[in-house]
Design a protein around this motif. Structure first.
Motif, PDB file in Angstrom:
ATOM      1  N   CYS A 144       0.383   2.488 -18.349  1.00  0.00           N
ATOM      2  CA  CYS A 144      -0.007   1.466 -17.403  1.00  0.00           C
ATOM      3  C   CYS A 144       0.807  -0.023 -17.701  1.00  0.00           C
ATOM      4  CB  CYS A 144      -1.135   0.744 -16.601  1.00  0.00           C
ATOM      5  SG  CYS A 144      -1.745   0.060 -18.235  1.00  0.00           S
ATOM      6  N   SER A 145       0.620   0.301 -19.522  1.00  0.00           N
ATOM      7  CA  SER A 145       1.065  -1.091 -20.031  1.00  0.00           C
ATOM      8  C   SER A 145       1.765  -0.666 -21.514  1.00  0.00           C
ATOM      9  CB  SER A 145       0.098  -2.328 -19.495  1.00  0.00           C
ATOM     10  OG  SER A 145      -0.412  -1.274 -20.956  1.00  0.00           O
ATOM     11  N   ALA A 146       2.582  -1.637 -21.941  1.00  0.00           N
ATOM     12  CA  ALA A 146       3.139  -1.529 -23.235  1.00  0.00           C
ATOM     13  C   ALA A 146       1.593  -1.684 -23.986  1.00  0.00           C
ATOM     14  CB  ALA A 146       4.115  -2.626 -24.124  1.00  0.00           C
ATOM     15  N   ALA A 147       0.528  -2.326 -24.154  1.00  0.00           N
ATOM     16  CA  ALA A 147      -0.654  -2.431 -24.844  1.00  0.00           C
ATOM     17  C   ALA A 147      -1.709  -0.949 -25.257  1.00  0.00           C
ATOM     18  CB  ALA A 147      -1.328  -3.572 -24.046  1.00  0.00           C
ATOM     19  N   CYS A 148      -1.104  -0.239 -23.817  1.00  0.00           N
ATOM     20  CA  CYS A 148      -1.384   1.407 -23.268  1.00  0.00           C
ATOM     21  C   CYS A 148      -0.855   2.112 -24.223  1.00  0.00           C
ATOM     22  CB  CYS A 148      -2.136   1.860 -22.231  1.00  0.00           C
ATOM     23  SG  CYS A 148      -3.341   1.168 -21.952  1.00  0.00           S
ATOM     24  N   ARG A 149       0.858   1.801 -24.275  1.00  0.00           N
ATOM     25  CA  ARG A 149       1.540   2.430 -25.080  1.00  0.00           C
ATOM     26  C   ARG A 149       1.373   2.630 -26.047  1.00  0.00           C
ATOM     27  NH1 ARG A 149       5.726   0.863 -22.600  1.00  0.00           N
ATOM     28  NH2 ARG A 149       6.520  -0.519 -24.057  1.00  0.00           N
ATOM     29  N   ARG A 150       1.077   1.538 -26.952  1.00  0.00           N
ATOM     30  CA  ARG A 150       1.263   1.178 -28.662  1.00  0.00           C
ATOM     31  C   ARG A 150      -0.688   1.633 -29.071  1.00  0.00           C
ATOM     32  NH1 ARG A 150       2.816  -3.770 -27.359  1.00  0.00           N
ATOM     33  NH2 ARG A 150       1.075  -4.337 -27.155  1.00  0.00           N
TER      34      ARG A 150
ATOM     35  N   PRO B  66       0.695  -1.023  -0.040  1.00  0.00           N
ATOM     36  CA  PRO B  66       0.270  -0.037   0.793  1.00  0.00           C
ATOM     37  C   PRO B  66       0.924   1.436   0.168  1.00  0.00           C
ATOM     38  CG  PRO B  66       0.074  -0.689   2.101  1.00  0.00           C
ATOM     39  CD  PRO B  66       1.012  -1.939   0.993  1.00  0.00           C
ATOM     40  N   HIS B  67       1.713   0.905   0.373  1.00  0.00           N
ATOM     41  CA  HIS B  67       3.003   2.599   0.326  1.00  0.00           C
ATOM     42  C   HIS B  67       3.469   2.520  -0.566  1.00  0.00           C
ATOM     43  CE1 HIS B  67       5.823  -1.147   0.733  1.00  0.00           C
ATOM     44  NE2 HIS B  67       6.606  -0.310   0.566  1.00  0.00           N
ATOM     45  N   LEU B  68       3.499   2.270  -2.042  1.00  0.00           N
ATOM     46  CA  LEU B  68       4.315   2.194  -2.824  1.00  0.00           C
ATOM     47  C   LEU B  68       3.107   3.292  -4.001  1.00  0.00           C
ATOM     48  CD1 LEU B  68       4.212  -1.084  -4.946  1.00  0.00           C
ATOM     49  CD2 LEU B  68       6.082   0.373  -3.893  1.00  0.00           C
ATOM     50  N   PRO B  69       4.007   4.412  -4.806  1.00  0.00           N
ATOM     51  CA  PRO B  69       3.598   5.925  -5.652  1.00  0.00           C
ATOM     52  C   PRO B  69       2.832   5.365  -6.393  1.00  0.00           C
ATOM     53  CG  PRO B  69       5.678   5.975  -5.386  1.00  0.00           C
ATOM     54  CD  PRO B  69       5.567   4.961  -4.881  1.00  0.00           C
ATOM     55  N   GLN B  70       1.724   5.945  -6.771  1.00  0.00           N
ATOM     56  CA  GLN B  70       0.772   5.709  -7.478  1.00  0.00           C
ATOM     57  C   GLN B  70       0.822   6.770  -8.612  1.00  0.00           C
ATOM     58  OE1 GLN B  70      -3.426   3.959  -6.330  1.00  0.00           O
ATOM     59  NE2 GLN B  70      -2.488   2.033  -5.868  1.00  0.00           N
ATOM     60  N   LYS B  71      -0.234   6.408  -9.945  1.00  0.00           N
ATOM     61  CA  LYS B  71      -0.812   7.120 -11.650  1.00  0.00           C
ATOM     62  C   LYS B  71      -1.201   6.821 -12.029  1.00  0.00           C
ATOM     63  CE  LYS B  71       3.892   8.600 -12.134  1.00  0.00           C
ATOM     64  NZ  LYS B  71       5.208   8.949 -13.464  1.00  0.00           N
ATOM     65  N   THR B  72      -1.994   7.146 -12.998  1.00  0.00           N
ATOM     66  CA  THR B  72      -2.705   6.792 -13.677  1.00  0.00           C
ATOM     67  C   THR B  72      -2.950   7.253 -15.029  1.00  0.00           C
ATOM     68  OG1 THR B  72      -4.444   8.175 -12.385  1.00  0.00           O
ATOM     69  CG2 THR B  72      -5.365   7.965 -14.192  1.00  0.00           C
ATOM     70  N   CYS B  73      -2.946   6.186 -15.722  1.00  0.00           N
ATOM     71  CA  CYS B  73      -2.765   6.005 -16.894  1.00  0.00           C
ATOM     72  C   CYS B  73      -3.157   6.842 -18.366  1.00  0.00           C
ATOM     73  CB  CYS B  73      -3.180   4.706 -17.190  1.00  0.00           C
ATOM     74  SG  CYS B  73      -3.001   4.131 -18.852  1.00  0.00           S
ATOM     75  N   ALA B  74      -2.225   7.049 -18.651  1.00  0.00           N
ATOM     76  CA  ALA B  74      -2.975   8.619 -20.125  1.00  0.00           C
ATOM     77  C   ALA B  74      -3.837   7.768 -20.590  1.00  0.00           C
ATOM     78  CB  ALA B  74      -1.646   8.982 -20.534  1.00  0.00           C
ATOM     79  N   VAL B  75      -3.937   6.708 -20.907  1.00  0.00           N
ATOM     80  CA  VAL B  75      -5.064   6.245 -22.489  1.00  0.00           C
ATOM     81  C   VAL B  75      -6.353   5.368 -21.667  1.00  0.00           C
ATOM     82  CG1 VAL B  75      -5.540   4.479 -24.091  1.00  0.00           C
ATOM     83  CG2 VAL B  75      -3.263   5.909 -23.613  1.00  0.00           C
ATOM     84  N   CYS B  76      -6.448   4.503 -20.995  1.00  0.00           N
ATOM     85  CA  CYS B  76      -7.259   3.230 -20.091  1.00  0.00           C
ATOM     86  C   CYS B  76      -7.944   4.169 -18.924  1.00  0.00           C
ATOM     87  CB  CYS B  76      -7.035   2.359 -20.130  1.00  0.00           C
ATOM     88  SG  CYS B  76      -6.007   1.740 -18.341  1.00  0.00           S
ATOM     89  N   GLY B  77      -6.837   4.977 -18.090  1.00  0.00           N
ATOM     90  CA  GLY B  77      -7.424   5.595 -16.765  1.00  0.00           C
ATOM     91  C   GLY B  77      -7.620   5.177 -15.375  1.00  0.00           C
ATOM     92  N   ARG B  78      -7.002   4.155 -15.624  1.00  0.00           N
ATOM     93  CA  ARG B  78      -6.951   3.128 -14.526  1.00  0.00           C
ATOM     94  C   ARG B  78      -5.185   3.902 -14.006  1.00  0.00           C
ATOM     95  NH1 ARG B  78      -7.257  -2.741 -17.340  1.00  0.00           N
ATOM     96  NH2 ARG B  78      -9.009  -1.699 -18.781  1.00  0.00           N
TER      97      ARG B  78
END
Length: 50
Positions: free
Chosen positions: A36-42, A6-18
């Motif tokens: 968040c993933s290579a699929a979102c980057r592609r 639970p202590h790790l930093p988080q971000k929101t994916c620019a494509v899927c919003g997760r």
């Protein structure tokens, strides 16, 4: 049994919003990570190219 991180930093994916959490392989470039993933980057590259 997997342990919670639970202590790790988080971000929101620019494509899927997760939300996605920090990974060790992103330790040096966490500020530049946007997807968040290579699929979102592609998928993002394909959307911008159209």
């Amino acid at each position: 049994m997997a342990h919670a991180k639970p202590h790790l930093p988080q971000k929101t994916c620019a494509v899927c919003g997760r939300p996605f959490a920090w990974r060790r392989k992103w330790a040096r470039c966490w500020d530049e990570v946007r997807y968040c993933s290579a699929a979102c980057r592609r998928r993002r590259t394909r959307q911008t190219a159209s």
